[in-house]
Design an enzyme around this catalytic site. Structure first.
Site, PDB file in Angstrom:
ATOM      1  N   GLU A 108       0.826  -1.203   0.000  1.00  0.00           N
ATOM      2  CA  GLU A 108       0.000   0.000   0.000  1.00  0.00           C
ATOM      3  C   GLU A 108       0.867   1.264   0.000  1.00  0.00           C
ATOM      4  OE1 GLU A 108      -3.736  -0.936   2.169  1.00  0.00           O
ATOM      5  OE2 GLU A 108      -3.591   1.141   2.828  1.00  0.00           O
ATOM      6  N   LYS A 110     -12.907   2.037  -1.949  1.00  0.00           N
ATOM      7  CA  LYS A 110     -13.806   2.326  -0.819  1.00  0.00           C
ATOM      8  C   LYS A 110     -14.976   3.185  -1.315  1.00  0.00           C
ATOM      9  CE  LYS A 110     -10.985   2.414   3.444  1.00  0.00           C
ATOM     10  NZ  LYS A 110     -10.559   3.204   4.589  1.00  0.00           N
ATOM     11  N   HIS A 118       7.887 -26.364   1.002  1.00  0.00           N
ATOM     12  CA  HIS A 118       7.227 -27.473   0.313  1.00  0.00           C
ATOM     13  C   HIS A 118       6.111 -26.984  -0.599  1.00  0.00           C
ATOM     14  CE1 HIS A 118       9.523 -30.345   2.666  1.00  0.00           C
ATOM     15  NE2 HIS A 118       9.488 -29.384   3.565  1.00  0.00           N
TER      16      HIS A 118
END
Ligand code: PA5
Length: 467
Positions: A294, A436, A323
């Site tokens: 951000e 937003k 893994h």
């Protein structure tokens, strides 16, 4: 102090094409870095610079108020429920997971030294919220609603659901079960808290969400579950002192910022992997991912030019992800720089018993899990360097408040320095605000009608519909 080892990012180890001549680069950027550090320290007290997070280690008043409230509510609650998202949740998650005993919420009250369990609701998934509400006795739950803007749709919708339920279960007394952490002036939560009379903590001006972990955003939940916040503060202060050093040779945040910047811009390493070799630090990796993404992912630079910069941060956990992801890191494209976090001394160790001695696993007997963990970190680092893949290693002497405070603060300063190197504003988030605002529009917030209309048209044209 925590340490940074950058040898495995050096061209002497991984070759010219993928490595940096680190000492030469430190010399080349010596003045640039010194200027960035003095500039940050000069600007940190000025309003509007969004650098107040650099002063949080010295906010004795906040620490005092947090401790006073934590003492007041001690033994009153079985659960702390934190409502927040992004920067209002990730720091809390990272530090509590690192510092509380593992499986904290499953321990008995005595095992928790009478401190409450802690839950973070950082999403609006109705299934998980319903599930949590089924197991929490709200009468015994302190709800800490955290939002800097005071209006984030996710946090406020969680809050509305829980406040309503609290009120129905507790009657007028419900207010004692709510504590708000928000801006001192703006936002709907501030108004509601005042009208309803909730205990409120302030997120200081010029502290952005992802830089707020050492404000009341983090300190309050930490103190409520018995974490020693003085120890964290001491770690931040000592690291702050060390990072005031303008000499790159002595400043690990500047070193890591420069290495990452040059790896991205000169060596094509556009991905920054954060890989702690400790399960307790797994949310530190999540927190770093948000901080780095951000802060550094920006369309415009400070001159207003379109640049679209930003390394992509990725979370991995050692040894687990050896893994899954390491195959890609070793043999796939050479486009990453990997940050290992290594812990010198774990709180516990377990000896692997000397059984099955005459089988293929006999060599493990008599070693400890910590031997194995650190051997895996070292082996992976060397294996990566065999493939000429750059890594840096941050070493924590142990996992405690002092070193976790240092680590997170170091990453914050590293991010600020990297922002200056990219010549972008590391403290805004226009891309997040955009999404937003679109959400507000789609959900019918007053003032967003025009945007809603345009959005509905776009979505209909593309065959995508919302509510
Ligand atoms: O770092 C940030 O600014 C964001 O991630 C915010 O923390 C997040 O969007 C939540 O915002 P708020 O605290 O205003 O609810």
């Amino acid at each position: 102090m925590i340490e940074l080892n950058c040898k495995y990012a050096d061209s002497a180890v991984i070759g010219e094409e993928n490595g940096l001549n680190i000492q030469q680069k430190f010399n080349e950027f010596k003045d640039t870095i010194a200027n960035i550090i003095s500039d940050l320290n000069k600007r940190k007290d000025k309003p509007g610079q969004w650098l107040q997070w650099m002063n949080l280690g010295y906010s004795e008043e906040t620490v005092w108020y947090v401790k006073e409230y934590a003492a007041l509510v001690e033994n009153r609650f079985d659960n702390i429920l934190v409502l927040g998202i992004g920067g209002s949740a990730l720091g809390g998650l990272a530090v509590t997971e690192a510092l509380l005993k593992p499986y904290w919420n499953l321990l008995s009250k005595e095992q928790r030294n009478n401190y409450p369990r802690i839950f973070f609701l950082d999403n609006i998934d109705a299934d998980s919220i319903t599930g949590l509400l089924e197991i929490l006795d709200l009468k015994k739950t302190l709800v800490n609603v955290i939002t800097k803007s005071g209006s984030t749709a996710e946090t406020m919708s969680q809050f509305m659901i829980i406040k309503d339920k609290l009120e129905r279960e507790l009657g007028d007394d419900y207010r004692k079960n709510i504590v708000a952490t928000t801006d001192k002036n703006v936002g709907v939560l501030k108004q509601i808290a005042e009208q309803e009379g909730y205990k409120t903590f302030i997120i200081p001006d010029d502290v952005g969400g992802r830089f707020s972990v050492f404000s009341a955003v983090g300190l309050l939940p930490f103190a409520l579950v018995g974490i020693d916040i003085d120890e964290i503060i001491n770690g931040i202060k000592d690291m702050d002192l060390a990072l005031k050093n303008t000499d790159i040779n002595e400043n690990i945040a500047a070193q890591n910022a420069l290495i990452h910047f040059l790896m991205d811009t000169q060596k094509g390493k556009k991905i920054s992997v954060m890989m702690p070799y400790s399960s307790r630090l797994k949310y530190v990796a999540d927190w770093y991912v948000q901080l780095w993404a951000e802060s550094l992912g920006k369309e415009k630079n400070l001159n207003g030019e379109t640049v679209h910069v930003g390394p992509t941060p990725v979370k991995a956990v050692g040894a687990t992800d050896q893994h899954s992801q390491i195959q890609l890191y070793n043999e796939g494209p050479n486009d990453k720089i990997i940050n290992f976090i290594r812990v010198k001394k774990f709180d516990n160790d377990l000896e692997i018993p000397k059984i099955f001695e005459y089988t293929g696993i006999g060599y493990l007997g008599g070693k400890t899990l910590n031997d194995l963990m650190n051997a895996e970190a070292d082996a992976t680092r060397v294996a990566l360097s065999d493939y000429n893949k750059p890594t840096v290693t941050i070493t924590l002497p142990e996992i405690n408040g002092y070193y976790v405070g240092q680590l997170l603060y170091m990453f914050e300063v590293q991010t600020a320095i990297a922002g200056a190197l990219y010549n972008i504003d590391a403290f805004n988030q226009p891309g997040v605000e955009q999404a937003k605002n679109y959400t507000y529009a789609l959900m019918g917030r007053v003032g967003y009608e025009e945007s809603a209309h345009a959005l509905h048209e776009k979505m209909a044209a593309n065959g995508v519909y919302s509510v």
